[in-house]
Design an enzyme around this catalytic site. Structure first.
Site, PDB file in Angstrom:
ATOM      1  N   ASP A 119      -7.277  -4.066  -4.552  1.00 31.49           N
ATOM      2  CA  ASP A 119      -6.731  -3.038  -4.345  1.00 31.49           C
ATOM      3  C   ASP A 119      -5.256  -2.489  -4.848  1.00 31.49           C
ATOM      4  OD1 ASP A 119      -8.109  -4.740  -2.465  1.00 31.49           O
ATOM      5  OD2 ASP A 119      -8.066  -3.095  -0.885  1.00 31.49           O
ATOM      6  N   ASP A 156       0.751  -1.270  -0.045  1.00 34.03           N
ATOM      7  CA  ASP A 156       0.017   0.227   0.002  1.00 34.03           C
ATOM      8  C   ASP A 156       0.869   1.311   0.046  1.00 34.03           C
ATOM      9  OD1 ASP A 156      -2.714  -0.843   0.003  1.00 34.03           O
ATOM     10  OD2 ASP A 156      -2.324  -1.658   1.876  1.00 34.03           O
TER      11      ASP A 156
END
Length: 400
Positions: free
Chosen positions: A181, A116
């Site tokens: 994601d 991330d």
């Protein structure tokens, strides 16, 4: 790969600073900007008075703010939202605050234990470089891309999302889990090639996008949340979920990550396959019988308690931002009208909080992870971020 100039030409539609616009002509945008400024003024004033650099993510049941450390996957969204407020208002106050909260994340560029970093550095430093042209931000962006690239598994052709030997992920028996994601993190890699001239980042991003397109989607173009690969052979071991209702259900925010991710891939590559994929995902979302009339989805399109299931505003705001970009490539396909409808819904009292409430976040009613019992029907900093981004894109379309 495309040349440095080629990548820049494709991406410039959305990455050129809008800083020379000092007024907002659209009353809808103007009203929402005023509301956002009011909320974030209260929020930042509270933080500044504390004498600390704090990073708000959501609220607890008692209304208190949840602040996160810099290695939390959401740490880039709050600084990013402040940059977007600066872009919307041209008020130097927001620029000063954005620099302060962005630069607190400097050491994140070395983070290698999850994927991330693209969210964390992209939303903060990429916006800062775009809007303030601070030369030292370039080094952070490129170093962060190097860190993200360490998670690339060449045999599988993917960037591994989570380590498989830690925490609850280890209990699932995964070897190389990749979540949808991760498509959002590819922007960091594309930009790192543009800034450094190193094509390896671009090549990794394209390979990841292609592998994900091949293995993460069902025939109806809904996406799985998690695909687990054998990192040595590239074989798909499992297709599952971590945050959705079931392995074969369509987790709403996953669909949002997918449509946004493939749209940004088209922006940087000009490859029609990516725009086609975004169009297919759009058709799945907006033709689904469980999509509410206001276009703000339930947290999962197959949630068992619809219509009583919680909505996920974060999925709606991210989807709206993607649709505005899709409109710039396909202006006659109706994407702007759908984005406008989402934004009208989100701007209503049903989803926009009163000033001084909701922990001073803009939007209410997002969902983090119902299977983990976490962040259910609360504000989330990434819902605000994509709402502000969509607001800028809507404004810019009206100005052209």
């Amino acid at each position: 790969m495309k040349t440095f100039l080629g990548i820049w030409a494709v991406s410039s539609l959305l990455l050129v600073s809008c800083g020379n616009r000092n007024t907002v002509k659209d009353n809808f945008v103007k009203d929402n900007v005023e509301n956002a400024v009011a909320q974030y003024t209260i929020q930042t004033d509270i933080i500044e008075k504390s004498g600390r650099i704090l990073n708000p993510r959501t609220i607890r049941e008692d209304g208190s703010i949840v602040y996160v450390p810099i290695d939390d996957w959401t740490s880039g969204f709050f600084p990013g939202s402040i940059w977007l407020l600066y872009e919307l208002t041209q008020d130097s106050k927001w620029k000063t605050l954005a620099e302060k909260y962005t630069e607190d994340l400097d050491s994140v560029k070395y983070l290698k234990w999850h994927h991330d970093i693209g969210f964390m550095i992209g939303c903060s430093y990429l916006n800062g470089y775009r809007l303030a042209q601070k030369s030292d931000y370039k080094e952070v962006i490129v170093e962060a891309a190097r860190s993200l690239s360490t998670r690339f598994r060449p045999a599988a052709g993917v960037i591994q999302s989570w380590d498989s030997d830690k925490g609850w992920q280890a209990q699932r028996g995964w070897k190389c889990p990749v979540i949808i994601d991760n498509m959002m993190n590819l922007e960091l890699l594309f930009e790192a090639t543009r800034l450094s001239g190193d094509s390896s980042f671009y090549q990794i991003a394209v390979k990841h996008a292609d592998t994900t397109m091949k293995h993460a989607f069902r025939p109806d173009y809904s996406t799985y949340h998690v695909v687990d690969y054998d990192p040595e052979t590239g074989e798909v071991r499992k297709r599952q979920t971590a945050q959705g209702y079931a392995d074969e259900s369509a987790w709403a925010r996953g669909q949002a990550w997918a449509i946004y991710g493939y749209t940004l891939c088209y922006r940087y590559t000009g490859d029609e396959r990516y725009l086609d994929q975004a169009q297919h995902i759009d058709k799945f979302i907006f033709n689904h019988p469980n999509l509410p009339a206001d276009l703000v989805p339930y947290w999962d399109f197959n949630a068992p308690d619809i219509p009583k299931a919680p909505r996920d505003v974060s999925a709606a705001s991210c989807t709206a931002a993607a649709l505005y970009e899709m409109h710039t490539y396909l202006p006659d396909a109706g994407y702007k009208a759908k984005a406008d409808k989402i934004m009208e819904s989100l701007s209503s009292p049903a989803y926009t909080a009163k000033v001084g409430e909701n922990g001073n976040f803009i939007l209410m009613h997002s969902v983090g992870s119902i299977p983990h019992g976490a962040e259910i029907d609360v504000p989330l900093n990434y819902a605000d971020y994509y709402f502000l981004e969509a607001l800028i894109r809507k404004r810019d379309l009206a100005s052209n």
